[in-house]
Write a protein that holds these residues in place. Structure first.
Motif, PDB file in Angstrom:
ATOM      1  N   ALA A  56       0.816  -1.213   0.000  1.00  0.00           N
ATOM      2  CA  ALA A  56       0.000   0.000   0.000  1.00  0.00           C
ATOM      3  C   ALA A  56       0.847   1.258   0.000  1.00  0.00           C
ATOM      4  CB  ALA A  56      -0.938  -0.005   1.209  1.00  0.00           C
ATOM      5  N   SER A  57       2.081   1.183   0.511  1.00  0.00           N
ATOM      6  CA  SER A  57       2.947   2.365   0.550  1.00  0.00           C
ATOM      7  C   SER A  57       3.793   2.528  -0.711  1.00  0.00           C
ATOM      8  CB  SER A  57       3.846   2.326   1.794  1.00  0.00           C
ATOM      9  OG  SER A  57       4.489   1.087   1.937  1.00  0.00           O
ATOM     10  N   ARG A  58       3.788   1.527  -1.597  1.00  0.00           N
ATOM     11  CA  ARG A  58       4.413   1.645  -2.923  1.00  0.00           C
ATOM     12  C   ARG A  58       5.817   2.260  -2.873  1.00  0.00           C
ATOM     13  NH1 ARG A  58       0.223  -0.830  -3.972  1.00  0.00           N
ATOM     14  NH2 ARG A  58      -1.034  -0.617  -5.872  1.00  0.00           N
ATOM     15  N   ASP A  59       6.736   1.610  -2.147  1.00  0.00           N
ATOM     16  CA  ASP A  59       8.038   2.226  -1.910  1.00  0.00           C
ATOM     17  C   ASP A  59       9.219   1.314  -2.197  1.00  0.00           C
ATOM     18  OD1 ASP A  59       7.633   0.477   0.236  1.00  0.00           O
ATOM     19  OD2 ASP A  59       7.111   2.098   1.611  1.00  0.00           O
ATOM     20  N   GLY A  60       8.979   0.093  -2.601  1.00  0.00           N
ATOM     21  CA  GLY A  60      10.052  -0.863  -2.833  1.00  0.00           C
ATOM     22  C   GLY A  60      10.177  -1.895  -1.746  1.00  0.00           C
ATOM     23  N   GLY A  61       9.563  -1.631  -0.586  1.00  0.00           N
ATOM     24  CA  GLY A  61       9.530  -2.624   0.476  1.00  0.00           C
ATOM     25  C   GLY A  61       8.448  -3.659   0.220  1.00  0.00           C
ATOM     26  N   VAL A  62       8.397  -4.670   1.083  1.00  0.00           N
ATOM     27  CA  VAL A  62       7.417  -5.749   0.948  1.00  0.00           C
ATOM     28  C   VAL A  62       6.257  -5.486   1.903  1.00  0.00           C
ATOM     29  CG1 VAL A  62       7.044  -8.239   1.062  1.00  0.00           C
ATOM     30  CG2 VAL A  62       9.279  -7.349   0.370  1.00  0.00           C
ATOM     31  N   ALA A  63       5.044  -5.573   1.391  1.00  0.00           N
ATOM     32  CA  ALA A  63       3.862  -5.387   2.238  1.00  0.00           C
ATOM     33  C   ALA A  63       3.910  -6.341   3.423  1.00  0.00           C
ATOM     34  CB  ALA A  63       2.594  -5.628   1.434  1.00  0.00           C
ATOM     35  N   ARG A  64       3.575  -5.828   4.575  1.00  0.00           N
ATOM     36  CA  ARG A  64       3.571  -6.662   5.780  1.00  0.00           C
ATOM     37  C   ARG A  64       2.670  -7.877   5.615  1.00  0.00           C
ATOM     38  NH1 ARG A  64       0.262  -7.705   9.912  1.00  0.00           N
ATOM     39  NH2 ARG A  64       1.142  -8.155  11.983  1.00  0.00           N
ATOM     40  N   HIS A  65       1.516  -7.673   4.973  1.00  0.00           N
ATOM     41  CA  HIS A  65       0.521  -8.739   4.919  1.00  0.00           C
ATOM     42  C   HIS A  65      -0.490  -8.491   3.811  1.00  0.00           C
ATOM     43  CE1 HIS A  65      -1.318  -5.537   7.410  1.00  0.00           C
ATOM     44  NE2 HIS A  65      -2.392  -5.834   6.681  1.00  0.00           N
ATOM     45  N   TYR A  66      -1.205  -9.533   3.510  1.00  0.00           N
ATOM     46  CA  TYR A  66      -2.455  -9.396   2.771  1.00  0.00           C
ATOM     47  C   TYR A  66      -3.554  -9.880   3.690  1.00  0.00           C
ATOM     48  CZ  TYR A  66      -6.320  -9.855  -0.373  1.00  0.00           C
ATOM     49  OH  TYR A  66      -7.565  -9.716  -0.939  1.00  0.00           O
ATOM     50  N   SER A  67      -4.542  -9.035   3.955  1.00  0.00           N
ATOM     51  CA  SER A  67      -5.666  -9.379   4.813  1.00  0.00           C
ATOM     52  C   SER A  67      -6.857  -9.764   3.950  1.00  0.00           C
ATOM     53  CB  SER A  67      -6.036  -8.180   5.703  1.00  0.00           C
ATOM     54  OG  SER A  67      -7.316  -8.367   6.296  1.00  0.00           O
ATOM     55  N   VAL A  68      -7.485 -10.886   4.278  1.00  0.00           N
ATOM     56  CA  VAL A  68      -8.676 -11.290   3.528  1.00  0.00           C
ATOM     57  C   VAL A  68      -9.868 -10.401   3.881  1.00  0.00           C
ATOM     58  CG1 VAL A  68      -7.934 -13.681   3.219  1.00  0.00           C
ATOM     59  CG2 VAL A  68      -9.288 -13.057   5.242  1.00  0.00           C
TER      60      VAL A  68
END
Length: 388
Positions: A56-68
Motif C-alpha cells: 500500500a505504501s508503494r516504496d520498494g519494500g514488501v507489504a507486511r501482509h495481505y488481509s482477507v
C-alpha cells in the motif's frame, strides 16, 4: 454466546474471500494434498514479488501482509530486511536476475529510511511512534549484510552503521533494553538472539571486535533464560508464560547461528535442549501448537505457521549437524503441514502466501497472509530439498 455472535458476523459481514478461507480451514490439513517443495517454492517466490508490487505504501519494500478482510498492508522494514537474503539466495539458485533486481529495490528502500545513528524504526513504515528499535535493526542488518556481500560497497556503510549502533546500545549483561519496540509488551526478550544473528551476518562480511563482543554477550545472557527442559522464559511478544512458536523459533535460530559462527558447544547443546522440548509438542500429522506452556503442552488450539517452519528449519539443520533421524522426521512433518495450507493456484494475493495461523481465524496474524511466514516457509522447504 460470543462464538455464536462471531459466527453470525462472519456470515453477514465478511467478504467472500474471507468466507472461502474459513470454509477451507474447516477441513483437516492432513486430508489436503501436499503440493510438493518445488511448487511451494515457486508459488512463494511469486507471492513475495506480488507483496512488493502491491504494498500500500508503494516504496520498494514488501507489504507486511495481505488481509482477507482489508487487503494489502504497508511495507514492513523489519521483515523486508530479512526477506532480502532469501530473495538473493533464490536468485542465485535459479539464476534469476529479476529476483536480484527485487532485492536491490528492497535494499535501496531500507537504506533510504535508516535513522540517524544507524537504527531502524519498528512497525510498518507509516507506524508511529517512529523510533529506533533494537529488534528491527537486527533483522534489517541481515539484509544489509547480504547486500554488502553480494552487491558490494554500496550497502556496506549502512551495514556498519547498524552493527555499530547495536554494539553500542547493548547493556553490560548482554541484554538490549534501551530501544525496545513500542509494539510489543515491555520487558526483556530472550528471542533477541535473532538480533545477534544480524551481527553475525555482518561479521561474516567483515571482522569487528565490537560486533563480535556484543554477539557473544547476548547469546551468553540468553542462555540464562533457558530452563532445564529447554523451555525459554521471556520469549514472546505478548505472553512470556505462553511463548509463540514464532519467537521460540527466533531464539533457536540465534543460538544455532552463534554455534555455527563461534563453534562453542554450549550453544549447540542449548539449541538441542529447546529443539528436543519442541519435539514433545509435535503431533504425528505435523500440527505444532502456536503457543506452549512451560511443560511443552499446548496453550492454544491453533498453529502459528510461521513458527512451525522456523522450528522445522532448525530441526533440519540439527539433522545435518548430528545425523539424528528424529530431527529429519520432525522437520519434514512440520514443513509438510504448512505446505498443505499453501495455495498453488488461484488469485495472486493468495497463491504462495502463508497464513498467520491455521485456522486463519487463529490469534496470530488473524485473517492475514504474512510476508515473514512466506519467507520462513521458503527457507525451510528449500533446506528440506537440500537434505533430501
Amino acid at each position: 454466546m460470543s462464538k455464536l455472535i462471531e459466527s453470525l458476523k462472519q456470515q453477514l459481514f465478511f467478504p467472500t474471500e474471507a468466507k472461502r478461507a474459513i470454509r477451507r480451514d474447516r477441513d483437516p490439513v492432513a486430508a489436503r494434498p501436499d503440493p510438493g517443495i518445488d511448487a511451494a517454492v515457486a508459488a512463494g517466490i511469486a507471492w513475495i514479488g506480488v507483496a512488493q508490487d502491491r504494498s500500500a505504501s508503494r516504496d520498494g519494500g514488501v507489504a507486511r501482509h495481505y488481509s482477507v478482510l482489508k487487503g494489502w498492508g504497508d511495507s514492513y522494514p523489519e521483515t523486508t530486511g530479512y526477506i532480502v537474503p532469501t530473495v538473493i539466495h533464490l536468485a542465485r539458485e535459479f539464476g534469476r536476475e529479476d529476483l536480484h533486481a527485487r532485492a536491490r529495490r528492497m535494499l535501496d528502500w531500507l537504506v533510504s529510511i535508516q535513522m540517524p545513528g544507524g537504527g531502524f524504526q519498528g512497525g510498518m513504515v507509516n507506524a508511529t511512534p517512529k523510533v529506533p528499535v533494537t529488534f528491527n535493526t537486527g533483522q534489517i542488518l541481515m539484509g544489509l549484510a547480504a547486500g554488502a556481500s553480494n552487491y558490494g560497497e554500496r550497502y556496506a556503510p549502512a551495514m556498519r552503521q547498524s552493527a555499530d549502533w547495536l554494539a553500542a546500545t547493548i547493556d553490560p549483561d548482554g541484554c538490549w533494553r534501551r530501544h525496545a519496540t513500542p509494539f510489543a509488551q515491555p520487558g526483556e526478550k530472550a528471542y533477541e538472539t535473532h538480533v545477534t544473528w544480524g551481527l553475525l551476518e555482518a561479521l561474516r562480511v567483515e571482522r569487528n571486535p565490537g560486533w563480535d563482543r556484543a554477539a557473544r554477550m547476548n547469546i551468553d545472557w540468553a542462555l540464562g533464560k533457558q530452563q532445564a527442559n529447554g523451555w525459554v522464559a521471556d520469549c514472546c511478544l505478548s505472553s512470556p508464560t505462553m511463548p509463540l512458536t514464532h519467537t521460540l523459533g527466533y531464539y533457536l535460530r540465534g543460538l544455532l547461528e552463534a554455534f555455527e559462527y563461534f563453534q562453542d558447544e554450549r550453544y549447540l547443546e542449548a539449541t538441542r535442549r529447546t529443539a528436543d522440548g519442541l519435539l514433545q509438542a509435535l503431533r504425528p500429522d505435523g500440527w505444532l501448537p502456536g503457543r506452549l506452556r512451560s511443560d511443552w503442552s499446548a496453550a492454544v488450539a491453533s498453529v502459528c505457521l510461521t513458527g512451525s517452519v522456523q522450528i522445522a528449519h532448525t530441526w533440519l539443520r540439527l539433522y545435518q549437524l548430528t545425523g539424528e533421524e528424529r530431527y529429519l522426521r520432525a522437520g519434514r512433518l512440520a514443513n509438510g503441514f504448512v505446505r498443505r495450507t499453501v495455495l498453488v493456484e488461484g488469485p495472486e494475493q493468495g497463491v504462495g502466501g502463508v497464513q498467520g495461523s491455521y485456522p486463519i481465524s487463529g490469534a496470530y496474524g488473524r485473517w492475514e497472509y504474512l510476508n515473514w511466514a512466506c519467507k520462513f516457509m521458503l527457507d525451510s522447504v528449500w533446506l528440506e530439498k537440500q537434505v533430501g
